[in-house]
Design an enzyme around this catalytic site. Structure first.
Site, PDB file in Angstrom:
ATOM      1  N   HIS A 129     -74.413   7.145  47.577  1.00 41.99           N
ATOM      2  CA  HIS A 129     -75.528   6.210  47.750  1.00 41.99           C
ATOM      3  C   HIS A 129     -75.652   5.206  46.593  1.00 41.99           C
ATOM      4  O   HIS A 129     -75.616   4.000  46.776  1.00 41.99           O
ATOM      5  CB  HIS A 129     -76.840   6.994  47.830  1.00 41.99           C
ATOM      6  CG  HIS A 129     -76.906   8.009  48.928  1.00 41.99           C
ATOM      7  ND1 HIS A 129     -77.071   7.686  50.269  1.00 41.99           N
ATOM      8  CD2 HIS A 129     -76.855   9.365  48.870  1.00 41.99           C
ATOM      9  CE1 HIS A 129     -77.123   8.802  50.979  1.00 41.99           C
ATOM     10  NE2 HIS A 129     -76.988   9.835  50.177  1.00 41.99           N
TER      11      HIS A 129
HETATM   12  O1  RIB Z   1     -81.417   9.074  49.324  1.00 47.91           O
HETATM   13  C1  RIB Z   1     -80.449   8.975  48.317  1.00 47.91           C
HETATM   14  C2  RIB Z   1     -81.095   8.714  46.992  1.00 47.91           C
HETATM   15  O2  RIB Z   1     -81.902   9.819  46.629  1.00 47.91           O
HETATM   16  C3  RIB Z   1     -80.064   8.589  45.846  1.00 47.91           C
HETATM   17  O3  RIB Z   1     -80.561   7.710  44.878  1.00 47.91           O
HETATM   18  C4  RIB Z   1     -79.982   9.978  45.295  1.00 47.91           C
HETATM   19  O4  RIB Z   1     -79.619   9.999  43.912  1.00 47.91           O
HETATM   20  C5  RIB Z   1     -81.399  10.441  45.467  1.00 47.91           C
HETATM   21  O5  RIB Z   1     -82.133   9.989  44.348  1.00 47.91           O
END
Ligand code: RIB
Ligand code: CA
Length: 317
Positions: free
Chosen positions: A242
């Site tokens: 992500h």
């Molecule tokens: O949904 C994904 C996000 O949530 C990313 O930033 C991961 O590190 C968590 O913080």
């Protein structure tokens, strides 16, 4: 010219990999890191940021500790089965001698934005509490930002923590609502693209060679932990990187395809609290405030992320 960047983060395994990409990319001039509670507590996220910068040879980058909790309502910290108890999948890193910056997150954001000659890009890859506090406390300086690039939200894939809530937005919806309406251009790298760009365990092979150095070994260890969570959930070790995609969208903007539209955040819904609502068809005729990433060049992203980290590992051996 390198892009001046501050990263706000809750490391966290995918955050750690995103910070590695930022440190490995000459397109980015990393001015500072601010930390927030989210994947794990603020003590862990701050200590992890310091350890990661030490691992990546960047003890010069200040780390300012920020909000431990959300603005309005308590939200449970991240599930330790995702990022591990300490937030880095159980990978032990050397602890640098230096500590976090006494100015804290808000003081660091203010000083860096106030003093830097060029507009700064703020990349937020955790809950948006620090960003909202900056926008609320110093709107004059917040307006000087070039843009805000966030990992968060989702349009067609609406949630990963709840059916309608992506974790970063869900954790502090009030903060997110302020950020989307604060008047600084937002680029939203959400679940629609991060769930398209899944990394198979084999994609990380360049970091696992017999001659892998400390960086490659540490990142491979974190990926293994992260992949075991995905395996338990999906029956595959393919992981969503992500946060790295938010950084990659700054390093190589052409990796993602975006649509400019109005986005708001639900803060009152019983079932939909933390949902990002994108008016892709301009039904409400609101002024567009967000570039929503809707597609991604997956092979190019995988090649960039793994290749850059492998280069960093080789440089630091
Ligand atoms: O949904 C994904 C996000 O949530 C990313 O930033 C991961 O590190 C968590 O913080
Ligand atoms: Ca994160």
């Amino acid at each position: 010219m390198a892009i001046p960047v501050i990263i706000d983060t809750d490391p966290g395994i995918d955050d750690a990999i995103a910070i590695a990409l930022a440190c490995a990319s000459p397109e980015i001039d990393l001015l500072g890191i601010t930390t927030v509670g989210g994947n794990t507590g603020i003590e862990n996220t701050t200590g992890n940021a310091l350890k990661l910068l030490h691992l990546f040879g960047r003890d010069d980058v200040p780390v300012g500790a920020g909000a431990a909790r959300a603005l309005a309502f308590e939200a449970d910290l991240g599930d330790p089965t995702i990022h591990g108890q300490g937030g880095l999948g159980g990978v032990e890193l050397a602890v640098p001698e230096r500590g976090s910056d006494p100015r804290g997150a808000l003081g660091l954001l203010v000083d860096l934005v106030e003093s830097h000659p060029e507009p700064i890009t703020l990349i937020a890859i955790g809950p948006l509490t620090n960003v909202a506090l900056f926008a609320a406390t110093r709107p004059d300086l917040y307006a000087k930002l070039d843009r805000l690039v966030i990992m968060g939200g989702g349009v067609h894939i609406t949630g990963n923590h709840t059916p309608t809530g992506e974790f970063n937005i869900w954790f502090d919806p009030e903060a997110a609502a302020r950020v989307f309406s604060a008047g600084v251009d937002v680029t939203m790298v959400g679940l629609d693209v991060t769930h398209k760009a899944m990394f198979a365990g084999t994609d990380w092979a360049p970091l696992r060679g017999a001659d892998a150095g400390a960086v490659g070994t540490a990142i491979a260890g974190m990926v293994d932990f992260y992949g075991s969570f995905y395996m338990s959930q999906n029956g595959s070790d393919a992981t969503a990187q992500h946060d790295s995609l938010a950084v990659a969208a700054v390093v190589k903007p052409e990796l993602v395809t975006t649509q400019h539209c109005w986005v708001g955040v639900e803060t009152a819904g019983t079932l939909t609290r933390g949902m990002t609502v994108a008016d892709l068809k301009d039904v409400w005729k609101q002024t567009p405030n967000t570039h929503v990433a809707l597609d991604v060049d997956v092979p190019a992203f995988i090649e960039l992320l793994v290749g850059r980290i492998a280069d960093l590992d080789a440089r630091l051996r």
